[in-house]
Write a protein that holds these residues in place. Structure first.
Motif, mmCIF file in Angstrom:
data_model
loop_
_atom_site.group_PDB
_atom_site.id
_atom_site.type_symbol
_atom_site.label_atom_id
_atom_site.label_comp_id
_atom_site.label_asym_id
_atom_site.label_seq_id
_atom_site.Cartn_x
_atom_site.Cartn_y
_atom_site.Cartn_z
ATOM 1 N N ASN A 1 0.799 -1.317 -0.133
ATOM 2 C CA ASN A 1 0.203 -0.102 -0.122
ATOM 3 C C ASN A 1 0.876 1.321 0.026
ATOM 4 O O ASN A 1 0.654 2.322 -0.854
ATOM 5 N N GLN A 2 1.820 1.277 0.714
ATOM 6 C CA GLN A 2 2.941 2.186 0.692
ATOM 7 C C GLN A 2 3.340 2.644 -0.778
ATOM 8 O O GLN A 2 3.681 3.582 -1.229
ATOM 9 N N SER A 3 3.461 1.514 -1.391
ATOM 10 C CA SER A 3 3.959 1.507 -2.708
ATOM 11 C C SER A 3 2.788 2.024 -4.056
ATOM 12 O O SER A 3 3.093 2.848 -4.697
ATOM 13 N N ARG B 1 7.697 -3.781 -5.141
ATOM 14 C CA ARG B 1 7.235 -4.036 -3.940
ATOM 15 C C ARG B 1 5.577 -4.390 -3.996
ATOM 16 O O ARG B 1 4.932 -5.319 -3.299
ATOM 17 N N VAL B 2 4.836 -3.829 -4.949
ATOM 18 C CA VAL B 2 3.500 -4.224 -5.160
ATOM 19 C C VAL B 2 3.358 -5.341 -5.833
ATOM 20 O O VAL B 2 2.555 -6.362 -5.356
ATOM 21 N N ARG B 3 4.327 -5.992 -6.629
ATOM 22 C CA ARG B 3 4.209 -7.189 -7.350
ATOM 23 C C ARG B 3 4.570 -8.462 -6.059
ATOM 24 O O ARG B 3 3.946 -9.520 -6.300
ATOM 25 N N PRO C 1 0.946 -10.178 -7.495
ATOM 26 C CA PRO C 1 1.484 -10.471 -8.842
ATOM 27 C C PRO C 1 0.731 -9.885 -9.955
ATOM 28 O O PRO C 1 -0.325 -10.100 -10.099
ATOM 29 N N PHE C 2 1.461 -9.026 -10.985
ATOM 30 C CA PHE C 2 0.818 -8.784 -12.067
ATOM 31 C C PHE C 2 1.999 -8.732 -13.347
ATOM 32 O O PHE C 2 3.320 -8.651 -12.944
ATOM 33 N N GLU C 3 1.495 -8.599 -14.506
ATOM 34 C CA GLU C 3 2.367 -8.582 -15.730
ATOM 35 C C GLU C 3 2.394 -7.216 -16.102
ATOM 36 O O GLU C 3 1.315 -6.194 -15.860
ATOM 37 N N ASP C 4 3.572 -6.651 -16.328
ATOM 38 C CA ASP C 4 3.890 -5.270 -16.807
ATOM 39 C C ASP C 4 2.868 -4.923 -17.902
ATOM 40 O O ASP C 4 2.760 -5.758 -18.861
ATOM 41 N N LEU C 5 2.582 -3.594 -17.913
ATOM 42 C CA LEU C 5 1.653 -3.112 -18.927
ATOM 43 C C LEU C 5 2.328 -3.080 -20.500
ATOM 44 O O LEU C 5 3.470 -2.589 -20.193
#
Length: 493
Positions: free
Chosen positions: A185-187, A321-323, A327-331
């Motif tokens: 959340n900080q990120s 840090r969010v990932r 987890p997610f793929e780069d846009l």
């Protein structure tokens, strides 16, 4: 004043701005091996504390950064101090003084892995309740599986198959002040802040100026029933659904030509979904055009590429840090931004066996499906469509000169979800009245009159900040990208 426990530990006197000392503070993020042998003073949240034999091990956190501190009984460290440290409630705010050392092995639990503080003094500045609503360890645990980012949101939680404790979204929001402390959340909100910086940066470089328009208005800013009504000294009024009318007046009728605004937007939509809020942050722009609304689309394309590039370079650490938790793929995005017509988008859906008429609005489900088709065909998560049916656009939208059933309008999409809606606007007062009458909308007289004294052809659009952040970071719920969300069921904190 002295601390309550003793000369080297205890509860510190309340900070009441009584005096200024000559103390030198070190930020936790600046704790590095080059400080070895030096005494430092830090302040942060006590993330963990544990007793081991005659020593206490602590992890101190400030924003995104953590450092380990250790304290062992010695001629200068009484056993009472070690016990005091071990008994402090986690998430208390503490001041720690000690000597920086370099451990033999990296400290995996800390972001500052190559330093350790040999604690000589520790004071509690603000003691947390010993009964926290949830543990930071549980709140930081990575997602077990990716949730859908569309569909209904009920707030009900389903236990993960791995059996580990995770903190549900509603519990997080009920105690948002604690939830916001997590590294993810900080990120997220540092990324969100950077979107605002990049938005302003790009538009100011293109000679836009920032405006501030009223959020208390008479009637509805765009027509429709989804407004929050209120009494304004005996007169009917509402909270603004959009700065639409005022940004048009400033850009097209007042000589400013290129304007933008960032501010709250209110929608009284009883939509309990993963992508709707009753209050969100709108990033709007409006600009005069010379010949064609493609001039606006070029600005938007440049703007989003500037934002995406800027986030990837300036917020690389925060994105990771969010990932770690989500987890997610780069846009993926193209230069220039992919542009297709609404008819071409409908055709792509039909080719995939999905029913979609060229003159009917896209459902959320079909928008999502189209995003997947475009990703597969063009390898991009970001694109826009223009030439929407006139029947599904607001009254101030300029009709298409080649087909009266279409309009000079457009929407932008990230990962199959709309994040911007815009158009060339009608700048002829008679046409404004004609369009409003056709849709059964009562238009404010001052708005129409503002176009009677010379108005520049113009266009623009409105961006939903939280949705941009949600989709850029691949988050499953817009509430994760809103500081203090307001949906049909939530008015606090």
């Amino acid at each position: 004043e002295k601390a309550s426990g003793g000369s080297t530990f205890g509860d510190a006197p309340m900070v009441q701005s009584k005096s200024m000392s000559d103390k030198k503070w070190t930020a936790i993020q600046d704790l590095k091996p080059n400080l070895a042998g030096k005494e430092v003073l830090i302040r942060g949240y006590l993330q963990t504390t544990r007793l081991m034999g005659k020593g206490a091990f602590t992890l101190i956190r400030s924003s995104l950064y953590t450092a380990q501190g250790v304290c062992f009984e010695s001629p200068t460290i009484p056993k009472e101090m070690v016990k005091y440290i071990g008994a402090l409630p986690v998430e208390s705010v503490v001041d720690v003084k000690g000597i920086v050392t370099v451990p033999n092995d990296p400290i995996d639990s800390a972001t500052q892995k190559m330093v350790e503080i040999q604690i000589s003094e520790l004071y509690c500045v603000s003691k947390a309740s010993p009964n926290l609503p949830f543990l930071m360890e549980d709140a930081c645990r990575p997602d077990f599986e990716q949730e859908a980012d569309v569909g209904a949101y009920t707030g009900e939680e389903v236990a993960a198959a791995d059996g580990l404790v995770r903190v549900g979204q509603e519990m997080r929001l009920d105690h948002r002040w604690i939830d916001l402390r997590t590294p993810a959340n900080q990120s997220i909100f540092r990324v969100e802040s950077m979107v605002g910086t990049l938005f302003r940066e790009c538009l100011i470089a293109k000679d836009f100026i920032e405006i501030h328009t009223p959020k208390l208005i008479g009637g509805s800013s765009e027509g429709g029933a989804d407004i929050f009504e209120l009494d304004y000294f005996g007169k009917p009024a509402c909270l603004s659904m959009s700065p639409q009318l005022h940004k048009q007046i400033t850009a097209a009728c007042s000589g400013f030509e290129r304007v933008f605004e960032t501010g709250p937007v209110f929608r009284a939509e009883n939509s309990n979904t993963r992508r709707h809020l009753c209050e969100f942050t709108g990033f709007d722009l409006e600009m005069a055009i010379s010949e064609h609304y493609d001039e606006v689309l070029q600005v938007f394309s440049d703007l989003f590429i500037h934002i995406f590039d800027g986030l990837n370079t300036r917020c690389a650490a925060e994105i990771e840090r969010v990932r770690e938790q989500h987890p997610f793929e780069d846009l993926k995005y193209l230069r220039p931004t992919l542009k297709i017509t609404y008819a071409e988008g409908c055709a792509l859906l039909r080719e995939a066996g999905i029913e979609q008429d060229d003159y009917e609005d896209l459902s959320t489900e079909n928008e999502k499906k189209l995003g997947g088709i475009v990703k597969q065909k063009y390898d991009t998560d970001f694109f826009f469509m223009d030439k929407y049916p006139l029947s599904v656009r607001p009254f101030y939208t300029m009709p298409c000169p080649d087909n009266p059933k279409l309009s000079n309008s457009y929407d932008f999409f990230i990962r199959g979800q709309e994040i911007l809606s815009g158009a060339q606007r009608v700048h002829d007062p008679d046409m404004i009245l004609e369009r409003a009458k056709a849709l059964g909308i009562d238009v404010d007289e001052s708005y129409v009159n503002s176009f009677r004294h010379g108005a520049l052809p113009h266009g623009g659009g409105g961006i939903g900040l939280e949705r941009v952040v949600m989709l850029f970071l691949g988050l499953p719920n817009i509430r994760k990208a809103s500081w203090f969300p307001r949906d049909p069921k939530r008015l606090s904190p």
